[in-house]
Design a protein around this motif. Structure first.
Motif, PDB file in Angstrom:
ATOM      1  N   HIS A 188      -3.597  -5.850  -3.501  1.00  0.00           N
ATOM      2  CA  HIS A 188      -3.715  -7.139  -2.830  1.00  0.00           C
ATOM      3  C   HIS A 188      -3.566  -8.293  -3.818  1.00  0.00           C
ATOM      4  O   HIS A 188      -4.408  -8.509  -4.676  1.00  0.00           O
ATOM      5  CB  HIS A 188      -5.039  -7.243  -2.080  1.00  0.00           C
ATOM      6  CG  HIS A 188      -5.134  -8.519  -1.288  1.00  0.00           C
ATOM      7  ND1 HIS A 188      -4.187  -8.872  -0.358  1.00  0.00           N
ATOM      8  CD2 HIS A 188      -6.030  -9.524  -1.324  1.00  0.00           C
ATOM      9  CE1 HIS A 188      -4.512 -10.037   0.159  1.00  0.00           C
ATOM     10  NE2 HIS A 188      -5.615 -10.461  -0.404  1.00  0.00           N
ATOM     11  N   MET A 192       0.848  -1.205   0.000  1.00  0.00           N
ATOM     12  CA  MET A 192       0.000   0.000   0.000  1.00  0.00           C
ATOM     13  C   MET A 192       0.879   1.250   0.000  1.00  0.00           C
ATOM     14  O   MET A 192       1.838   1.341   0.764  1.00  0.00           O
ATOM     15  CB  MET A 192      -0.866   0.038   1.255  1.00  0.00           C
ATOM     16  CG  MET A 192      -1.929  -1.018   1.313  1.00  0.00           C
ATOM     17  SD  MET A 192      -3.560  -0.439   0.795  1.00  0.00           S
ATOM     18  CE  MET A 192      -3.982   0.751   2.064  1.00  0.00           C
ATOM     19  N   LEU A 241      -7.104   1.428  -3.161  1.00  0.00           N
ATOM     20  CA  LEU A 241      -5.686   1.135  -2.906  1.00  0.00           C
ATOM     21  C   LEU A 241      -5.505  -0.320  -2.481  1.00  0.00           C
ATOM     22  O   LEU A 241      -4.559  -0.994  -2.904  1.00  0.00           O
ATOM     23  CB  LEU A 241      -5.135   2.078  -1.827  1.00  0.00           C
ATOM     24  CG  LEU A 241      -5.094   3.563  -2.195  1.00  0.00           C
ATOM     25  CD1 LEU A 241      -4.636   4.398  -1.000  1.00  0.00           C
ATOM     26  CD2 LEU A 241      -4.172   3.796  -3.383  1.00  0.00           C
ATOM     27  N   ILE A 242      -6.413  -0.804  -1.643  1.00  0.00           N
ATOM     28  CA  ILE A 242      -6.324  -2.201  -1.195  1.00  0.00           C
ATOM     29  C   ILE A 242      -6.554  -3.144  -2.367  1.00  0.00           C
ATOM     30  O   ILE A 242      -5.788  -4.090  -2.590  1.00  0.00           O
ATOM     31  CB  ILE A 242      -7.354  -2.470  -0.071  1.00  0.00           C
ATOM     32  CG1 ILE A 242      -6.957  -1.721   1.200  1.00  0.00           C
ATOM     33  CG2 ILE A 242      -7.495  -3.975   0.192  1.00  0.00           C
ATOM     34  CD1 ILE A 242      -8.015  -1.714   2.286  1.00  0.00           C
TER      35      ILE A 242
END
Lengths: 227, 227
Positions: free
Chosen positions: A29, A12, A24-25
């Motif tokens: 991820h 991140m 953003l996640i």
């Protein structure tokens, strides 16, 4: 009963005011999100995205302003009740993991923050996940701090065993497990305080998905023997 | 930072007085134990193995006898401090998941229980694991209960970040994470209260293996603002 996995969300970027934390996640991820994952996000990045960042001058006054009731004071640290009903040190006002000269306040409504991130993650990933906003709180009677859930969306934070049978078939009477706090604490293990990892994915947790809020984890002052 | 896995130990038989809990775990746990696993065992089976089982008659008197200090009373429930320094309901005396007419007391020395199980697991499995004895405690200020570590062997229960840098390179001042409690809570998720699963293996937890005891998690009464 299956295995539960606690997966750090690595990579991140630093979160700034107005950033879309869910996006953003979802971007960084690896492997993507799966149906009924629980995404745990630290208060710190939520507060930054929501511009709950103030000058680090006069922390004591800011902490007092964020409080509705003072419980204890020791040196420059206060233990108080916040507007949300949380009892914690310095009303959650904290200058760690934020730029020099600044500190973060708790989100105004962490349950709303969780609901927004959840809706956005559902939109981006196409799967139904739950979201927990976590923060690191001290406890009475025990040393050290653990992460707890200050905001919840998409799952029942309490598993209520009252009326259910135990392994001997007898009815459990008093057991209500704060599973959202257990998930927040589990996620803290991979988020740490020095790693720069502000989110984790908890996969396989035996929780009930549905409505539920972090406010359910706040013991009402009138029912609290220690307030 | 790696993933942490919480793996239920499935297939344990009912534990009776004198049973070798470590041996029962090692026998049934699929895939075996690995170096630096943390094995979490519920207080209930440790108490049964150690014959800390008494008649369920007169729980109030037994709970009082197990206490050194009374903090609060509501109806038939007391919140007291046990000989170990734990603050919990009814001094941990509990009649769930035990045969009709009986209840368990906490182990006399849960750290010693943990050390014994750890030594025996090392002997049986050939790998160095840590052991946590967990129990389900209520908390001040928050609803519901979580599992915490009442006995610890082979790991440091507190991760002390004081003096370490945060992600911005500034020194953390007050953060001490009770990681053993976070591990106990994480394990509770797969052990549950109705599943008949009294142990779990936590793999990949970023803890420091070494000496350490559950007593380190007990806040000294003189340093406790809420006792």
């Amino acid at each position: 009963v299956n295995e539960v996995r606690i997966i750090p969300v690595v990579g991140m970027p630093e979160v700034r005011s107005g950033d879309d934390v869910a996006s953003l996640i979802a971007e960084v991820h690896e492997g993507g999100l799966e149906q009924h994952d629980v995404v745990v996000v630290t208060q710190k990045v939520v507060s930054k995205a929501e511009d709950r960042v103030v000058s680090a001058d006069n922390r004591a006054a800011v902490a007092a302003a964020e409080s509705v009731r003072m419980l204890r004071r020791r040196g420059s640290t206060i233990i108080s009740e916040t507007r949300h009903g949380f009892v914690c040190a310095n009303a959650g006002v904290d200058d760690s993991n934020v730029e020099e000269g600044l500190m973060t306040l708790l989100p105004v409504d962490p349950d709303l923050s969780a609901r927004r991130i959840r809706a956005r993650l559902a939109h981006l990933s196409g799967v139904d996940v739950a979201v927990i906003i976590s923060d690191t709180f001290g406890r009475a009677w025990r040393t050290g701090q653990t992460d707890v859930a200050i905001g919840v969306a998409g799952l029942e934070p309490i598993v209520d065993y009252r009326g259910r049978p135990d392994a001997f078939g007898r009815t459990l009477e008093a057991t209500m497990i704060a599973v959202a706090d257990e998930i927040a604490g589990a996620a803290e293990m991979v988020m740490g305080k020095s790693f720069g990892i502000p989110a984790a994915v908890v996969r396989g947790a035996p929780v009930t998905f549905g409505r539920g809020s972090g406010q359910e984890l706040v013991r009402h002052p009138l029912e609290d023997l220690f307030r």
